[in-house]
Design an enzyme around this catalytic site. Sequence first.
Site, PDB file in Angstrom:
ATOM      1  N   GLU A  35      25.151  20.740  26.933  1.00 54.49           N
ATOM      2  CA  GLU A  35      24.036  21.888  27.363  1.00 54.49           C
ATOM      3  C   GLU A  35      25.236  22.994  25.685  1.00 54.49           C
ATOM      4  OE1 GLU A  35      24.793  23.581  31.306  1.00 54.49           O
ATOM      5  OE2 GLU A  35      23.876  25.365  30.996  1.00 54.49           O
ATOM      6  N   ARG A 264      36.277  12.741  33.771  1.00 52.22           N
ATOM      7  CA  ARG A 264      36.565  14.086  32.985  1.00 52.22           C
ATOM      8  C   ARG A 264      37.883  13.673  32.255  1.00 52.22           C
ATOM      9  NH1 ARG A 264      33.935  19.041  32.465  1.00 52.22           N
ATOM     10  NH2 ARG A 264      32.059  18.709  33.610  1.00 52.22           N
ATOM     11  N   LYS A 274      34.157  25.296  30.385  1.00 55.40           N
ATOM     12  CA  LYS A 274      33.523  26.361  29.430  1.00 55.40           C
ATOM     13  C   LYS A 274      33.808  27.878  29.668  1.00 55.40           C
ATOM     14  CE  LYS A 274      30.118  23.580  28.682  1.00 55.40           C
ATOM     15  NZ  LYS A 274      28.389  23.184  27.836  1.00 55.40           N
TER      16      LYS A 274
HETATM   17  P1  ATP Z   1      29.194  22.315  32.554  1.00 58.35           P
HETATM   18  O1  ATP Z   1      29.893  23.085  33.215  1.00 58.35           O
HETATM   19  O2  ATP Z   1      28.522  23.754  31.393  1.00 58.35           O
HETATM   20  O3  ATP Z   1      28.301  22.139  32.317  1.00 58.35           O
HETATM   21  P2  ATP Z   1      30.876  20.685  30.885  1.00 58.35           P
HETATM   22  O4  ATP Z   1      32.039  20.809  30.236  1.00 58.35           O
HETATM   23  O5  ATP Z   1      29.286  19.633  31.710  1.00 58.35           O
HETATM   24  O6  ATP Z   1      30.277  21.852  31.387  1.00 58.35           O
HETATM   25  P3  ATP Z   1      28.114  19.976  29.220  1.00 58.35           P
HETATM   26  O7  ATP Z   1      28.213  20.251  27.495  1.00 58.35           O
HETATM   27  O8  ATP Z   1      27.226  19.680  29.988  1.00 58.35           O
HETATM   28  O9  ATP Z   1      29.458  20.530  29.448  1.00 58.35           O
HETATM   29  O10 ATP Z   1      28.927  18.404  28.745  1.00 58.35           O
HETATM   30  C1  ATP Z   1      28.158  17.238  27.756  1.00 58.35           C
HETATM   31  C2  ATP Z   1      28.923  16.276  28.178  1.00 58.35           C
HETATM   32  O11 ATP Z   1      29.776  15.458  27.733  1.00 58.35           O
HETATM   33  C3  ATP Z   1      28.439  15.872  29.665  1.00 58.35           C
HETATM   34  O12 ATP Z   1      27.991  14.273  29.941  1.00 58.35           O
HETATM   35  C4  ATP Z   1      29.403  16.188  30.234  1.00 58.35           C
HETATM   36  O13 ATP Z   1      29.841  14.811  31.037  1.00 58.35           O
HETATM   37  C5  ATP Z   1      30.556  15.658  29.652  1.00 58.35           C
HETATM   38  N1  ATP Z   1      31.925  16.659  29.599  1.00 58.35           N
HETATM   39  C6  ATP Z   1      32.202  18.035  29.223  1.00 58.35           C
HETATM   40  N2  ATP Z   1      33.403  17.482  29.808  1.00 58.35           N
HETATM   41  C7  ATP Z   1      33.594  16.740  29.452  1.00 58.35           C
HETATM   42  C8  ATP Z   1      35.318  16.139  29.530  1.00 58.35           C
HETATM   43  N3  ATP Z   1      36.046  17.335  29.933  1.00 58.35           N
HETATM   44  N4  ATP Z   1      35.951  14.580  29.661  1.00 58.35           N
HETATM   45  C9  ATP Z   1      34.963  14.065  29.162  1.00 58.35           C
HETATM   46  N5  ATP Z   1      33.508  14.682  29.393  1.00 58.35           N
HETATM   47  C10 ATP Z   1      33.316  15.642  29.680  1.00 58.35           C
HETATM   48 MG    MG Z   2      27.586  19.526  32.172  1.00 58.38          MG
END
Ligand code: ATP
Ligand code: MG
Length: 561
Positions: A35, A264, A274
């Site tokens: 995102e 995660r 974020k």
């Molecule tokens: P938000 O809370 O803004 O949704 P997010 O950390 O999920 O934040 P995204 O930009 O939606 O951020 O994440 C993009 C991809 O990265 C998604 O598939 C998410 O599951 C993965 N991702 C995000 N944070 C992690 C993490 N800490 N470890 C592994 N994968 C992650």
């Molecule tokens: Mg997300």
Amino acid sequence: MSEEKKSLNFIEQIIEEDLANGLSKDKLRFRFPPEPNGYLHIGHAASICLNFGLGLRYNAPVNLRFDDTNPAKEEQEYVDSIKQDIEWLGFKWDKELYSSDYFQQLFDWTITLIKEGKAYVDNQSSEQMANQKGTPTEHGTNSPNRDRSIEENLDLFLKMKNGEFEEGSHVLRAKIDMKHTNMHMRDPIMYRILKKHHHRTGDNWCIYPMYDWTHGESDYLEQISHSICTLEFKSHRDLYDWYVDQVFDASKLALRPKQREFARRNLSYTVMSKRKLLQLVEEKIVSGWDDPRMPTISGLRRRGYTPNAIRKFSDTAGISKRDNVTDVALLEHCIKDDLNKTAPRVMAVLDPVKVVITNYPEDKEEFLDANYNDYADGFGSRAVPFSREIYIEKEDFREQANKKFFRLKLGKEVRLKNAYIIKAESCVKDANGEVTEIHCTYDEDSLSGSGTEASKRKVKGTLHWVSIKHAVKAEVRVYDRLFTDEAPDGHKDKDFKEFINPDSLNIIEAFVEPSLKDSKILDRFQFQRLGYFCVDTDATENNLVFNRTVPLRDSWAKMGE
Ligand code: ATP
Ligand code: MG
């Protein structure tokens, strides 16, 4: 073959099973769906390495799909930084796509759903809807609007779309089952009204689809075989499947995407949300998203991390089915290991004290040949100037010390790296008793590499140094961890910012050997006996700035001893 099998992670095992059950290999397709509401961090790197790693392993395309359904928080700056970071990590996406590319298709499908009696407009307050939701152990109750006629729903939904209603006054909900054991299936919201400018679709839309309604449909449209996300979406899987079922057309496209979840990546001594990282930026606790103390990819890059080290870290930490915390020391180990093999070794003095070599001629200077790496070929060498007055580190001299102190002490010898053996004869102190100058003599025949008997003499300590006359001043930014607590956001009644380390940045004026004058932004070096350093993006031709990437030894671990 069996070796290969052992190294499969559980996602790869799922894929292998699907292949064994008849899925054709050329149908494999993955995506990474950020995102664009922040910069990528080391947690995202886990997902990037996983998805793009699968692409490489199976020679399958990986799409970069910006999941841009929330116009309020999304910006082009984030899109640009995300692309830059993925490329820097060394991965190539197949197509660059945006969920917003599918807004019209999603809308058209929604009209069909309404016509099939599978979606309805609800104009209750969000509190009312929340109260009807039930609990995991209690059924929800139906909205009084659940049985609106199809005509009325179509009319209201078009009015939502045409901007005739206020934000928050109406939503469109899927009509699934308010008694479903999975709370996500209790008539979830599909659309909400947001009168916001979108970074790509401008003001074309004032209704925006929710994540669940968007994600599976986007996967379906792109024919993603395995849609890999993090564990918090596991409970959304029923809904993902329900939505895909609504539009799945077996006669047209053979593939039905599959959502699978992994844990995660969490890292000790940092935060990864974020929202919290944005807070650090907005409240100027750090200098920006790319502050070298941030766990962002751009911060790590500026700090001196290599793509190789980050990929190695992701690989070594692996992926897991259960929530866990990875020790940040592993990340630090990966960069040390990489730079140990790749970084040229040079000399810099961070906390200088003057040494005068009293038997060295006053106006003499020599340019000594020094290898960039004594232990590996291919690094080459440079000339290091030597003269009568040099700097060494303050902590490398003591007037008196016990036998375990292998550095310089009165009456004893040490070798100067790449140069001569010197012996401390006396020292000068200021009114506070601080040593300001050390007077030494040198053994003229002991030059390193000269082949003389004296050059082969064994002395216990070797010190790094710079010639005062030739040294270049440089700003060195010495970093420590940004947080003092292992889990800064893991305390119920304490804000994560209470654990900010007040000493996470220490700026010092150092002296570096003149060869470093020619270094470029992000060049990485080992400062011998000190650690790994890289040229910061703030450096200019006349103002060298280095970041300490990692010390050679882990000062944090030492403190805990
Ligand atoms: P938000 O809370 O803004 O949704 P997010 O950390 O999920 O934040 P995204 O930009 O939606 O951020 O994440 C993009 C991809 O990265 C998604 O598939 C998410 O599951 C993965 N991702 C995000 N944070 C992690 C993490 N800490 N470890 C592994 N994968 C992650
Ligand atoms: Mg997300």
